[in-house]
Design a protein around this motif. Structure first.
Motif, short mmCIF file in Angstrom:
data_model
loop_
_atom_site.label_atom_id
_atom_site.label_comp_id
_atom_site.label_asym_id
_atom_site.label_seq_id
_atom_site.Cartn_x
_atom_site.Cartn_y
_atom_site.Cartn_z
N PHE A 37 -2.49 6.57 -3.89
CA PHE A 37 -3.17 6.40 -4.81
C PHE A 37 -1.47 6.71 -6.25
CE2 PHE A 37 -1.60 10.80 -4.86
CZ PHE A 37 -1.27 10.69 -6.43
N LEU A 38 -0.65 6.45 -5.85
CA LEU A 38 0.26 6.04 -6.77
C LEU A 38 0.76 4.89 -6.11
CD1 LEU A 38 2.45 8.52 -6.73
CD2 LEU A 38 1.59 7.40 -8.58
N ILE A 39 1.24 4.49 -5.30
CA ILE A 39 1.89 3.19 -4.58
C ILE A 39 0.94 1.87 -4.47
CG2 ILE A 39 0.93 3.09 -2.59
CD1 ILE A 39 4.69 1.91 -4.07
N THR A 40 -0.33 1.87 -5.32
CA THR A 40 -1.29 1.21 -5.09
C THR A 40 -1.04 0.87 -6.56
OG1 THR A 40 -2.44 1.17 -2.91
CG2 THR A 40 -3.19 -0.27 -4.92
N PRO A 41 -1.21 1.06 -7.89
CA PRO A 41 -1.06 0.89 -8.92
C PRO A 41 0.04 0.44 -8.89
CG PRO A 41 -2.42 3.48 -8.39
CD PRO A 41 -1.58 2.37 -7.30
N LEU A 42 1.47 1.31 -8.99
CA LEU A 42 2.52 0.78 -9.11
C LEU A 42 3.40 -0.87 -8.42
CD1 LEU A 42 4.54 4.34 -8.22
CD2 LEU A 42 3.84 3.20 -10.42
N LEU A 43 2.05 -1.16 -7.31
CA LEU A 43 2.25 -2.46 -7.22
C LEU A 43 1.68 -3.01 -7.91
CD1 LEU A 43 2.46 -1.84 -3.68
CD2 LEU A 43 4.24 -2.81 -4.88
N ILE A 44 0.52 -2.74 -8.05
CA ILE A 44 -0.36 -4.47 -9.53
C ILE A 44 0.56 -4.02 -10.81
CG2 ILE A 44 -2.76 -4.01 -10.91
CD1 ILE A 44 -4.14 -2.38 -7.83
N PHE A 45 0.64 -3.08 -10.85
CA PHE A 45 1.19 -3.02 -12.45
C PHE A 45 2.89 -3.80 -12.38
CE2 PHE A 45 0.36 1.91 -13.01
CZ PHE A 45 -0.53 1.41 -14.03
N TYR A 46 3.26 -4.30 -10.71
CA TYR A 46 4.48 -5.09 -10.86
C TYR A 46 4.08 -6.22 -10.35
CZ TYR A 46 9.47 -6.07 -9.89
OH TYR A 46 10.58 -7.03 -9.65
N ASN A 47 2.80 -6.74 -10.63
CA ASN A 47 2.23 -7.64 -10.75
C ASN A 47 2.10 -8.66 -9.62
OD1 ASN A 47 2.45 -8.45 -13.21
ND2 ASN A 47 4.30 -8.92 -13.65
N ILE A 48 1.56 -7.42 -8.21
CA ILE A 48 0.97 -7.81 -6.61
C ILE A 48 -0.13 -8.30 -6.93
CG2 ILE A 48 1.36 -7.05 -4.87
CD1 ILE A 48 4.33 -7.82 -6.22
N PRO A 49 -0.85 -9.26 -6.09
CA PRO A 49 -1.84 -9.07 -6.04
C PRO A 49 -2.62 -7.81 -5.70
CG PRO A 49 -1.16 -11.13 -5.28
CD PRO A 49 0.05 -10.22 -5.90
N PRO A 50 -3.64 -7.26 -6.71
CA PRO A 50 -4.12 -6.05 -5.64
C PRO A 50 -4.96 -6.57 -4.34
CG PRO A 50 -5.27 -6.87 -7.80
CD PRO A 50 -4.43 -7.64 -7.67
N VAL A 51 -5.42 -7.22 -3.95
CA VAL A 51 -6.12 -7.62 -2.01
C VAL A 51 -4.97 -7.07 -1.80
CG1 VAL A 51 -6.40 -8.84 -0.60
CG2 VAL A 51 -7.51 -9.53 -3.52
N VAL A 52 -3.65 -7.71 -2.33
CA VAL A 52 -1.97 -7.62 -0.98
C VAL A 52 -2.11 -5.60 -1.71
CG1 VAL A 52 0.27 -8.09 -1.06
CG2 VAL A 52 -1.47 -9.36 -1.09
N ALA A 53 -2.04 -5.67 -2.72
CA ALA A 53 -2.08 -4.47 -2.76
C ALA A 53 -1.95 -2.88 -2.18
CB ALA A 53 -1.60 -3.92 -4.63
N VAL A 54 -3.42 -3.63 -2.14
CA VAL A 54 -3.92 -2.35 -2.13
C VAL A 54 -3.87 -2.02 -0.41
CG1 VAL A 54 -6.26 -2.07 -0.38
CG2 VAL A 54 -6.72 -2.47 -3.25
N ALA A 55 -3.53 -3.80 0.70
CA ALA A 55 -3.78 -3.10 2.01
C ALA A 55 -2.08 -3.00 2.40
CB ALA A 55 -4.23 -4.77 2.68
N THR A 56 -1.13 -3.84 1.52
CA THR A 56 0.60 -2.66 2.14
C THR A 56 0.19 -1.29 1.77
OG1 THR A 56 0.11 -5.66 1.40
CG2 THR A 56 2.41 -3.69 2.23
N GLY A 57 -0.26 -1.33 0.62
CA GLY A 57 0.10 -0.15 -0.07
C GLY A 57 -0.16 1.09 1.28
N ALA A 58 -1.10 0.85 2.46
CA ALA A 58 -1.96 1.91 3.04
C ALA A 58 -0.45 1.90 3.70
CB ALA A 58 -3.19 0.91 3.56
N ASN A 59 -0.23 1.01 4.71
CA ASN A 59 0.58 0.30 5.68
C ASN A 59 2.20 1.50 5.25
OD1 ASN A 59 1.78 -1.01 7.77
ND2 ASN A 59 3.25 -1.34 6.30
N GLN A 60 2.30 1.54 3.99
CA GLN A 60 3.50 2.08 3.25
C GLN A 60 2.96 3.57 3.69
OE1 GLN A 60 3.31 3.77 0.54
NE2 GLN A 60 5.89 5.10 0.47
N VAL A 61 1.99 4.04 4.01
CA VAL A 61 1.53 5.68 3.27
C VAL A 61 1.36 5.54 4.62
CG1 VAL A 61 -0.68 6.96 3.37
CG2 VAL A 61 -0.65 5.21 1.91
#
Length: 307
Positions: A37-61
């Protein structure tokens, strides 16, 4: 120092990515949440495309949760049996969630849907957690005991059938609400790229009445497998997992989680819930502002990915 992300198709500062991963890993170990819930918005704020942020954020979790869960297992604060029941519902929910994710992406509404979901869930959960924890701290400061439950009063959850005894948690509870909770978290994991701990932890404490000392470790245990499954399926169906980004997030996240667990053990339960509530509200507020504020660049060009 910059690195190029092949799936996200942009260059990023490696130190910012490592800092994000370490911070989210620390919070994951401290609060027992996956950190998605933190890494995905942070990645989106950093201009990472939401599609990539969601899938990759889950991986970091996955990495942060493994690190934290191992520590809790060694300390005896992880109920494997309870976590397995949650996992049954979680994997089923993740499968449904991935289908929803693919559908929203195909009709072009994924980015807006993800942002709206975050604002609603983070605002609601954060507000409720903060309200409850502040009241608990006030009672503690006045040396007031919580209002006693009426004799014979039983929560509706404990009246459901198919009860199972969980010895580690010292509870006798129906598997129906446990599987249902896991199912809901599985959907959120797939659609939002979250571990779901920010909802699972308070739900286990307040709804299922599971002892707080085993909630954190058990939550992380379930998050590991659901997020790992989600990551694999997302990579195979939507081609949206950036392995370079995931590697650096995981590397920093594992280290941060170890320190987070140590700090979390030193704080009282109501203090942890208050801090988590504030954090959840802050992220939700930032996303809400982004939805209503006019962007600097009204028009943008986004390259299609994967398909």
């Amino acid at each position: 120092m910059t690195i190029y992300l092949p799936i996200a198709e942009l260059s990023v500062n490696i130190f910012i990515i490592l800092g994000m991963g370490a911070a989210v890993g620390f919070l994951s170990g401290m609060f027992g949440v996956g950190g998605g819930f933190l890494i995905t918005p942070l990645l989106i704020f950093y201009n990472i495309p939401p599609v990539v942020a969601v899938a990759t954020g889950a991986n970091q979790v996955v990495a942060s949760s493994i690190s934290g869960a191992i520590t809790h297992f060694r300390r005896g604060t992880l109920d494997v049996k309870l976590g397995t029941v949650l996992l049954v519902g979680g994997l089923s929910g993740a499968t449904v969630g991935i289908w929803i994710f693919s559908l929203l992406r195909s009709i072009g509404q994924l980015d807006l849907f993800i942002s709206l979901l975050y604002v609603v869930f983070l605002g609601t959960v954060g507000g409720l957690m903060l309200w409850e924890s502040v009241n608990a701290m006030r009672r503690a400061a006045r040396n007031e005991a919580p209002a006693p439950r009426r004799p014979g009063h039983q929560h509706w959850v404990h009246k459901l059938p198919l009860k199972v005894r969980f010895k580690k948690s010292k509870i006798y509870l129906s598997v129906i609400p446990i599987v249902a909770l896991g199912f809901a978290i599985g959907i959120l994991t797939s659609v939002m790229g979250v571990g779901g701990g920010f909802i699972m932890v308070p739900a286990m404490i307040y709804l299922l009445r599971i002892p707080t000392n085993v909630v954190v470790g058990t939550s992380l245990f379930q998050i590991i497998f659901v997020t790992a499954y989600t990551t694999i399926v997302q990579a195979a169906t939507n081609y949206s997992v950036d392995i370079v980004l995931a590697f650096f997030l995981m590397l920093a996240g594992v280290i941060g989680a170890q320190y987070g667990v140590r700090v979390g053990q030193r704080l009282r339960g109501e203090q942890l819930r208050a801090l988590l509530g504030l954090l959840v509200l802050a992220v939700g507020l930032r996303l809400a502002v982004a939805l209503v504020v006019t962007p600097e660049d009204i028009y943008s060009v986004v390259m299609g990915m994967g398909n």
